[in-house]
Motif scaffolding. Structure first.
Motif, PDB file in Angstrom:
ATOM      1  N   THR A 177       0.855  -1.174   0.000  1.00 33.43           N
ATOM      2  CA  THR A 177       0.000   0.000   0.000  1.00 33.43           C
ATOM      3  C   THR A 177       0.894   1.227   0.000  1.00 33.43           C
ATOM      4  OG1 THR A 177      -1.892   1.071   1.048  1.00 33.43           O
ATOM      5  CG2 THR A 177      -0.207   0.234   2.509  1.00 33.43           C
ATOM      6  N   ARG A 178       0.301   2.398  -0.095  1.00 42.49           N
ATOM      7  CA  ARG A 178       1.070   3.626   0.061  1.00 42.49           C
ATOM      8  C   ARG A 178       0.859   4.161   1.463  1.00 42.49           C
ATOM      9  NH1 ARG A 178       3.351   5.840  -4.361  1.00 42.49           N
ATOM     10  NH2 ARG A 178       2.626   5.041  -6.350  1.00 42.49           N
ATOM     11  N   LEU A 179       1.951   4.604   2.054  1.00 44.41           N
ATOM     12  CA  LEU A 179       1.892   5.238   3.364  1.00 44.41           C
ATOM     13  C   LEU A 179       2.529   6.611   3.167  1.00 44.41           C
ATOM     14  CD1 LEU A 179       1.161   4.723   6.354  1.00 44.41           C
ATOM     15  CD2 LEU A 179       3.503   3.946   6.681  1.00 44.41           C
ATOM     16  N   GLU A 180       1.690   7.647   3.183  1.00 35.34           N
ATOM     17  CA  GLU A 180       2.138   8.968   2.733  1.00 35.34           C
ATOM     18  C   GLU A 180       2.783   8.801   1.351  1.00 35.34           C
ATOM     19  OE1 GLU A 180       4.201  10.913   5.942  1.00 35.34           O
ATOM     20  OE2 GLU A 180       2.535  10.581   7.303  1.00 35.34           O
ATOM     21  N   ASN A 181       4.041   9.214   1.169  1.00 33.54           N
ATOM     22  CA  ASN A 181       4.642   9.089  -0.164  1.00 33.54           C
ATOM     23  C   ASN A 181       5.543   7.867  -0.305  1.00 33.54           C
ATOM     24  OD1 ASN A 181       3.485  11.469  -1.196  1.00 33.54           O
ATOM     25  ND2 ASN A 181       5.005  12.676  -0.066  1.00 33.54           N
ATOM     26  N   HIS A 182       5.354   6.905   0.576  1.00 36.89           N
ATOM     27  CA  HIS A 182       6.235   5.746   0.581  1.00 36.89           C
ATOM     28  C   HIS A 182       5.455   4.485   0.235  1.00 36.89           C
ATOM     29  CE1 HIS A 182       8.892   8.450   2.828  1.00 36.89           C
ATOM     30  NE2 HIS A 182       7.828   8.733   3.557  1.00 36.89           N
ATOM     31  N   PHE A 183       6.193   3.468  -0.198  1.00 36.84           N
ATOM     32  CA  PHE A 183       5.585   2.155  -0.335  1.00 36.84           C
ATOM     33  C   PHE A 183       5.691   1.424   0.999  1.00 36.84           C
ATOM     34  CE2 PHE A 183       6.539   2.932  -4.819  1.00 36.84           C
ATOM     35  CZ  PHE A 183       5.344   2.551  -5.391  1.00 36.84           C
ATOM     36  N   ALA A 184       4.625   0.735   1.365  1.00 37.94           N
ATOM     37  CA  ALA A 184       4.651  -0.088   2.572  1.00 37.94           C
ATOM     38  C   ALA A 184       4.170  -1.487   2.206  1.00 37.94           C
ATOM     39  CB  ALA A 184       3.756   0.517   3.649  1.00 37.94           C
ATOM     40  N   TYR A 185       4.805  -2.478   2.775  1.00 35.99           N
ATOM     41  CA  TYR A 185       4.468  -3.878   2.504  1.00 35.99           C
ATOM     42  C   TYR A 185       4.077  -4.535   3.809  1.00 35.99           C
ATOM     43  CZ  TYR A 185       6.728  -2.895  -1.887  1.00 35.99           C
ATOM     44  OH  TYR A 185       7.060  -2.340  -3.094  1.00 35.99           O
ATOM     45  N   ARG A 186       2.955  -5.219   3.798  1.00 33.93           N
ATOM     46  CA  ARG A 186       2.504  -5.885   5.024  1.00 33.93           C
ATOM     47  C   ARG A 186       2.586  -7.390   4.858  1.00 33.93           C
ATOM     48  NH1 ARG A 186      -3.513  -6.070   6.143  1.00 33.93           N
ATOM     49  NH2 ARG A 186      -3.213  -7.814   4.719  1.00 33.93           N
ATOM     50  N   PHE A 187       3.299  -8.019   5.772  1.00 28.56           N
ATOM     51  CA  PHE A 187       3.351  -9.475   5.860  1.00 28.56           C
ATOM     52  C   PHE A 187       2.630  -9.868   7.150  1.00 28.56           C
ATOM     53  CE2 PHE A 187       6.885 -10.825   2.945  1.00 28.56           C
ATOM     54  CZ  PHE A 187       7.186  -9.578   2.432  1.00 28.56           C
ATOM     55  N   VAL A 188       2.066 -11.046   7.168  1.00 29.52           N
ATOM     56  CA  VAL A 188       1.494 -11.571   8.407  1.00 29.52           C
ATOM     57  C   VAL A 188       2.029 -12.979   8.613  1.00 29.52           C
ATOM     58  CG1 VAL A 188      -0.605 -12.229   9.630  1.00 29.52           C
ATOM     59  CG2 VAL A 188      -0.616 -10.191   8.176  1.00 29.52           C
ATOM     60  N   PHE A 189       2.814 -13.144   9.660  1.00 33.25           N
ATOM     61  CA  PHE A 189       3.263 -14.486  10.057  1.00 33.25           C
ATOM     62  C   PHE A 189       3.701 -14.457  11.514  1.00 33.25           C
ATOM     63  CE2 PHE A 189       7.742 -13.414   9.897  1.00 33.25           C
ATOM     64  CZ  PHE A 189       7.866 -12.531   8.835  1.00 33.25           C
ATOM     65  N   GLY A 190       3.688 -15.625  12.132  1.00 36.47           N
ATOM     66  CA  GLY A 190       4.088 -15.710  13.532  1.00 36.47           C
ATOM     67  C   GLY A 190       3.172 -14.933  14.457  1.00 36.47           C
ATOM     68  N   GLY A 191       1.916 -14.738  14.045  1.00 37.58           N
ATOM     69  CA  GLY A 191       0.966 -14.019  14.884  1.00 37.58           C
ATOM     70  C   GLY A 191       1.129 -12.505  14.835  1.00 37.58           C
ATOM     71  N   ILE A 192       1.982 -12.032  13.914  1.00 42.42           N
ATOM     72  CA  ILE A 192       2.351 -10.617  13.886  1.00 42.42           C
ATOM     73  C   ILE A 192       2.201 -10.064  12.471  1.00 42.42           C
ATOM     74  CG2 ILE A 192       4.311  -9.018  14.181  1.00 42.42           C
ATOM     75  CD1 ILE A 192       5.421 -10.980  16.259  1.00 42.42           C
ATOM     76  N   ALA A 193       1.666  -8.861  12.362  1.00 45.81           N
ATOM     77  CA  ALA A 193       1.736  -8.126  11.096  1.00 45.81           C
ATOM     78  C   ALA A 193       3.052  -7.355  11.089  1.00 45.81           C
ATOM     79  CB  ALA A 193       0.561  -7.158  10.971  1.00 45.81           C
ATOM     80  N   VAL A 242       5.050  -4.600   9.033  1.00 49.34           N
ATOM     81  CA  VAL A 242       4.834  -3.574   8.008  1.00 49.34           C
ATOM     82  C   VAL A 242       6.167  -2.867   7.752  1.00 49.34           C
ATOM     83  CG1 VAL A 242       3.609  -1.470   7.394  1.00 49.34           C
ATOM     84  CG2 VAL A 242       2.422  -3.283   8.680  1.00 49.34           C
ATOM     85  N   PHE A 243       6.658  -3.030   6.528  1.00 45.98           N
ATOM     86  CA  PHE A 243       7.942  -2.457   6.128  1.00 45.98           C
ATOM     87  C   PHE A 243       7.691  -1.201   5.300  1.00 45.98           C
ATOM     88  CE2 PHE A 243       8.552  -7.019   6.501  1.00 45.98           C
ATOM     89  CZ  PHE A 243       9.798  -7.146   7.103  1.00 45.98           C
ATOM     90  N   VAL A 244       8.457  -0.164   5.567  1.00 51.76           N
ATOM     91  CA  VAL A 244       8.404   1.021   4.718  1.00 51.76           C
ATOM     92  C   VAL A 244       9.649   1.002   3.826  1.00 51.76           C
ATOM     93  CG1 VAL A 244       8.382   3.536   4.626  1.00 51.76           C
ATOM     94  CG2 VAL A 244       7.067   2.336   6.376  1.00 51.76           C
ATOM     95  N   VAL A 245       9.405   0.996   2.520  1.00 46.91           N
ATOM     96  CA  VAL A 245      10.495   0.894   1.544  1.00 46.91           C
ATOM     97  C   VAL A 245      10.486   2.168   0.717  1.00 46.91           C
ATOM     98  CG1 VAL A 245      11.392  -0.392  -0.427  1.00 46.91           C
ATOM     99  CG2 VAL A 245      10.356  -1.622   1.507  1.00 46.91           C
ATOM    100  N   SER A 246      11.539   2.956   0.868  1.00 53.82           N
ATOM    101  CA  SER A 246      11.529   4.285   0.261  1.00 53.82           C
ATOM    102  C   SER A 246      12.950   4.823   0.164  1.00 53.82           C
ATOM    103  CB  SER A 246      10.677   5.224   1.128  1.00 53.82           C
ATOM    104  OG  SER A 246      10.685   6.526   0.589  1.00 53.82           O
TER     105      SER A 246
END
Ligand code: ZN
Length: 237
Positions: free
Chosen positions: A170-186, A188-192
């Motif tokens: 998804t977009r988070l402000e002007n950045h790309f963000a990627y959401r993974f879900v594993f190990g009971g945890i989301a 969320v990485f911001v890649v910019s």
């Protein structure tokens, strides 16, 4: 074949994208793991094995396994991290910056180099090569580079360890963000190429070994942007 990490001609192992330890507690008695689609109401899919692909040589698998062993101990409570609650926030301390961050980034990178359809939303462009070099050189980067936030996923007051969702961007402000879900945890990485929002950097692991988690209700989990807003409210940043 060419190893994706060291780029040498080697025999490639059938590598996990999301590490085995994450799945280990998720297998049922028939060794099927529970995976659900992004729409939690859809019928659960039950693949027979963890998701694998020929990506890495033996040496590089062993390189990544150092991080994985460490992250496994942290996430399973087998390591002496400190935990402090502040309202809805959970502050962890005494977590090794290098190993934990490189573990997380190695999962993100593996998903990007993967050709499997389940990871099709994770395509990091020029950041894929930057991450490859960081991982190869045991370089976790600065606190500003590739920050990520963790949100344990809660449903009926229990962490949903059995939940695996195909990663989404998804977009988070002007950045790309990627959401993974594993190990009971989301995760969320911001890649910019630019500096991520302060609220993300402040919650991400720092060189003092601290990170902040925001537990999240399953029913709200698709909204990464709301997650960042809530984090900002909770931590008054
Ligand atoms: Zn290799």
């Amino acid at each position: 074949m060419t190893c994706n990490l060291c780029q040498k001609e080697r025999d490639l192992k059938n590598s996990h994208i999301i590490p085995e330890f994450i799945y280990s507690s998720l297998y049922d008695e028939k060794h099927r793991f529970h995976e659900i689609s992004d729409d939690v109401k859809k019928k659960n899919k039950m693949p027979q094995k963890g998701i694998r692909e020929r990506l890495l040589c033996l040496e590089c698998e062993q390189h990544l396994s150092k991080y994985e062993r460490y992250a496994s101990l942290v996430l399973n409570g087998g390591y002496s991290i400190t935990v402090r609650n502040e309202g809805r926030l959970v502050h962890l301390g005494n977590v090794e910056y290098l190993k934990f961050k490189l573990f997380a980034l190695s999962v993100l990178w593996r998903a990007s180099v993967s050709d499997l359809g389940v990871f099709c939303q994770v395509k990091l462009g020029p950041h894929e090569e930057k991450l490859r070099i960081m991982i190869l050189n045991d370089d976790p980067g600065t606190e500003y580079q590739y920050p990520f936030i963790l949100s344990p996923i809660i449903h009926e007051n229990e962490v949903q360890e059995a939940l695996i969702v195909a990663p989404t961007w998804t977009r988070l402000e002007n950045h790309f963000a990627y959401r993974f879900v594993f190990g009971g945890i989301a995760w969320v990485f911001v890649v910019s190429g630019h500096k991520a929002p302060n609220v993300i950097i402040n919650a991400s692991i720092n060189r003092n070994g601290e990170l902040t988690m925001l537990p999240w209700e399953l029913s709200d989990m698709r909204f990464i942007t709301h997650m960042a807003q809530k984090l900002a409210q909770q931590s008054k940043l």
